[in-house]
Design an enzyme around this catalytic site. Structure first.
Site, short mmCIF file in Angstrom:
data_model
loop_
_atom_site.label_atom_id
_atom_site.label_comp_id
_atom_site.label_asym_id
_atom_site.label_seq_id
_atom_site.Cartn_x
_atom_site.Cartn_y
_atom_site.Cartn_z
NE ARG A 43 -4.38 0.17 2.43
CZ ARG A 43 -5.33 -0.73 2.68
NH1 ARG A 43 -5.06 -2.00 2.62
NH2 ARG A 43 -6.55 -0.32 2.95
NE ARG B 99 -13.43 -2.86 7.35
CZ ARG B 99 -12.54 -2.92 6.36
NH1 ARG B 99 -12.58 -3.94 5.50
NH2 ARG B 99 -11.63 -2.00 6.22
NE ARG C 82 -10.85 2.44 5.00
CZ ARG C 82 -11.85 1.59 4.76
NH1 ARG C 82 -13.07 1.87 5.17
NH2 ARG C 82 -11.62 0.48 4.11
P1 AMP Z 1 -8.53 -2.82 4.53
O1 AMP Z 1 -9.29 -3.95 5.17
O2 AMP Z 1 -7.59 -3.28 3.45
O3 AMP Z 1 -9.44 -1.70 4.07
O4 AMP Z 1 -7.58 -2.22 5.67
C1 AMP Z 1 -8.12 -1.67 6.86
C2 AMP Z 1 -7.07 -0.80 7.56
O5 AMP Z 1 -5.93 -1.61 7.96
C3 AMP Z 1 -6.45 0.32 6.71
O6 AMP Z 1 -7.26 1.49 6.68
C4 AMP Z 1 -5.12 0.54 7.44
O7 AMP Z 1 -5.27 1.27 8.64
C5 AMP Z 1 -4.71 -0.88 7.82
N1 AMP Z 1 -3.92 -1.52 6.73
C6 AMP Z 1 -4.30 -2.58 5.96
N2 AMP Z 1 -3.34 -2.89 5.07
C7 AMP Z 1 -2.34 -2.01 5.26
C8 AMP Z 1 -1.08 -1.79 4.65
N3 AMP Z 1 -0.66 -2.57 3.63
N4 AMP Z 1 -0.30 -0.77 5.10
C9 AMP Z 1 -0.71 0.01 6.13
N5 AMP Z 1 -1.88 -0.13 6.75
C10 AMP Z 1 -2.70 -1.14 6.33
#
Ligand code: AMP
Ligand code: ADP
Length: 219
Positions: free
Chosen positions: A86, A158, A169
């Protein structure tokens, strides 16, 4: 196959990953799902990531890189990465770890979609806390309202899918994550670009058409 699925939050990565792993038999490695499981277990990693997740910001690279390289090693065979890398620093660390292991990514799929559609998708998303299945209150309804089709668990929204956190985000995506596509292009990697605004089944059909061909090549 070893794949990376890129795209903003709400593009449909989790939804499509579940279908990809069913068809090609690989492991789904979602950084967000792993972090939520760590939080639920009350681990140190989960506690460290909590404030970032709640604010819609990215957790620190060093934490995420260690977590995901560990998950990749544990997975062993084929996998699809969802939500990682990311940042460009994460992509560089992934490249270095793969090079050390003598491995390579076979395909990179990028789901492309506008921010307005994302806002509707994320505020209507409902997830199963038990199996991770993803639904939407209008677009992908469970058979019984509020209940997971697969295991009967009560679906949850969530906390980071509330409107103000989603807005943050999206900003984070444009500021820090969109550059990952350019990083791979700059490295001469072919990117499979998919229009993610279509219906879930149409998006799946587009992805499968590309991945069937790739799977034949990779073997
Ligand atoms: P997601 O389920 O992919 O939307 O991720 C939820 C949250 O987890 C994100 O908003 C970040 O706070 C954290 N997160 C997930 N993947 C990453 C990553 N590769 N790098 C940094 N933070 C992450
Ligand atoms: P991501 O993993 O990229 O954050 P999800 O797969 O969780 O995205 O999808 C976000 C929300 O949008 C979920 O509620 C999901 O049911 C819904 N959704 C996913 N793909 C589509 C699509 N092609 N059309 C409409 N809604 C979708």
């Amino acid at each position: 196959m070893k794949l990376i699925l890129l795209g903003p939050p709400g593009a449909g990565k989790g939804t499509q990953c579940k279908r990809i792993i069913d068809r090609y038999g690989m492991t789904h490695l979602s950084s967000g799902d792993i972090l939520r499981a760590e939080r639920a277990a009350g681990s140190e990693l989960g506690r460290k990531a909590q404030a970032y997740m709640d604010a819609g910001a990215l957790a620190p690279d060093d934490l995420i890189i260690a977590m995901m390289i560990g998950a990749i090693k544990k997975a062993g065979g084929g996998y699809v990465l969802d939500g990682f890398p990311r940042t460009v620093a994460q992509a560089e660390a992934l490249d270095a770890a793969l090079a050390r292991a003598g491995e390579r990514i076979d395909g990179i799929v990028n789901l492309v979609i506008d921010d307005e559609i994302i806002m509707r998708r994320l505020t209507g998303r409902r997830s199963c806390p038990k199996c991770g299945a993803v639904y939407h209150v209008e677009n992908l309804k469970p058979k019984v309202k509020g209940v997971c089709d697969k295991d009967g668990a009560k679906l949850v929204q969530r906390d980071d899918d509330k409107t103000d956190v989603v807005a943050h985000r999206l900003k984070t995506y444009h500021k820090q994550t969109a550059a990952v596509v350019g990083y791979y292009e700059g490295a001469g990697k072919e990117i499979i670009t998919i229009d993610a605004a279509e219906s879930p089944d149409e998006v799946t059909a587009s992805i499968f058409a590309e991945l069937d061909a790739l799977n034949d090549q990779v073997g």
